[in-house]
Design an enzyme around this catalytic site. Structure first.
Site, PDB file in Angstrom:
ATOM      1  NE  ARG A  63      -1.511  -1.622   3.530  1.00 33.11           N
ATOM      2  CZ  ARG A  63      -2.596  -2.355   3.692  1.00 33.11           C
ATOM      3  NH1 ARG A  63      -3.744  -1.792   3.887  1.00 33.11           N
ATOM      4  NH2 ARG A  63      -2.531  -3.659   3.683  1.00 33.11           N
ATOM      5  CB  THR A  64       3.739   2.459   1.954  1.00 35.26           C
ATOM      6  OG1 THR A  64       3.069   2.111   3.166  1.00 35.26           O
ATOM      7  CG2 THR A  64       4.467   3.773   2.153  1.00 35.26           C
ATOM      8  CE  LYS A  91      23.331  -7.344 -10.541  1.00 37.93           C
ATOM      9  NZ  LYS A  91      23.322  -6.528 -11.755  1.00 37.93           N
ATOM     10  NE  ARG A 113       7.924   1.143   3.966  1.00 36.95           N
ATOM     11  CZ  ARG A 113       6.714   0.739   4.321  1.00 36.95           C
ATOM     12  NH1 ARG A 113       6.365  -0.517   4.175  1.00 36.95           N
ATOM     13  NH2 ARG A 113       5.845   1.587   4.827  1.00 36.95           N
ATOM     14  CG  HIS A 141       5.441   4.803   8.169  1.00 38.04           C
ATOM     15  ND1 HIS A 141       5.395   5.526   7.005  1.00 38.04           N
ATOM     16  CD2 HIS A 141       4.772   3.651   7.924  1.00 38.04           C
ATOM     17  CE1 HIS A 141       4.726   4.828   6.096  1.00 38.04           C
ATOM     18  NE2 HIS A 141       4.337   3.698   6.625  1.00 38.04           N
TER      19      HIS A 141
END
Ligand code: NCD
Length: 314
Positions: A63-64, A91, A113, A141
């Protein structure tokens, strides 16, 4: 209406801590102007036309990430989504090398995030563009707290004087930290309810009154925010069993009856039915505003992108 004269004094949005009541008010006012347009057939505005927004997600999110993507696209930005699973992070590239590589492509805003607390701040120090914290570890957040605030404001009016209970896994929750900061700044009364094992050691220092008994803590509350058990952040066992957790801390109609008779139920999602909230309650549109929160999320992220872009131009 948003006060056009207000100048948001921050280059980035890294957390709620550090924002003033005026900053928060301004972001919410701008967000409110987007709600009606988002319900229309033509949802497009051009306030970010020509701008590039990169959504850089080192942690899974549905959702975010979707919400940030829609917000950018509805404002006509060019939006790029990068997920760590498809990138050179796998990597062995460091966070800073990734940041500097992206920076060389001249984005205007990067929304990040990351599973580590503090990683977004670190990244913001290495780039020229504005940075939005889309959730860092257990730290902050901010757009979630803003969308929660907008939902409360739209449903119940000003935050000042409202009693808000935040319940469950406070220890691992960045949502709880950002919400406590926002709610206390805006003059709401905050209660933190959860088992001692899921409460930070100095929980009251966060700014809320701590309860370990749901029925006691919910008494007289206007708003109840439930939190997911963040098992991905737990090392070891924090609750004896899911059944026992639901028995003591899961929100159902009986426990809810101890709050005010019209108390609203919120949850940032994803919800775990039968763990922190009963399925019936989550679906009860008389009480649960979980989907309203999702809707307000797009408007809030549009506001954040717009306000930060204004700052880049100033
Ligand atoms: C929250 C998060 O990721 O911190 N969810 C979200 O942003 N939609 C809460 C959670 O994951 O439980």
């Amino acid at each position: 209406m948003a006060k056009k004269t207000y100048r948001f004094p921050h280059k980035h949005l890294l957390g709620i801590r550090g924002l003033s009541a005026e900053d928060i008010q301004y972001l919410l006012d701008v967000a409110e102007t987007h709600i009606a347009k988002n319900r229309q057939q033509n949802k497009k505005k051009d306030s970010l036309k020509g701008r590039t927004v990169i959504n850089l997600f080192f942690e899974n999110s549905t959702r975010t990430r979707t919400s940030f993507e829609l917000a950018g696209k509805r404002l006509s930005a060019d939006v790029i989504n990068m997920s760590a699973t498809h990138s050179s992070i796998k990597k062995g590239e460091t966070l800073i090398d990734t940041a500097m590589t992206l920076n060389a492509m001249h984005p205007d805003i990067i929304c990040v995030r990351h599973p580590e607390s503090g990683a977004v701040q670190l990244l913001s120090e290495k780039v020229n563009c504005a940075v939005v914290n889309a959730g860092d570890g257990t730290h902050e957040h901010p757009t979630q707290a803003l969308l929660d605030a907008l939902t409360i404001r739209m449903k119940r009016g000003p935050l000042k004087g409202q009693t808000v209970a935040i319940c469950g896994d406070i220890l691992h929750s960045r949502v709880a930290r950002s919400n406590v900061a926002l709610l206390t700044t805006m003059g709401a009364k905050v209660r933190l309810i959860g088992p001692p094992t899921l409460m930070p050691r100095f929980a009251d220092a966060l700014g809320g009154k701590v309860y370990h008994n749901m029925r006691e803590g919910l008494k007289g509350c206007d708003i109840i925010m439930m939190l997911r058990l963040q098992t991905e952040r737990m090392q070891g066992s924090f609750v004896p069993s899911i059944r026992e957790y639901f028995h003591f801390y899961g929100l159902d109609a009986e426990k809810l009856s101890h709050a005010k008779s019209d108390a609203l139920v919120m949850h940032p999602g994803p919800i775990n039915r039968g763990v922190e909230i009963s399925g019936e309650l989550a679906d009860d549109i008389q009480r649960s505003v979980i989907l309203d929160q999702v809707e307000m999320g797009v408007a809030v992220r549009q506001a954040v992108l717009e306000v930060l872009v204004e700052g880049l131009d100033a």
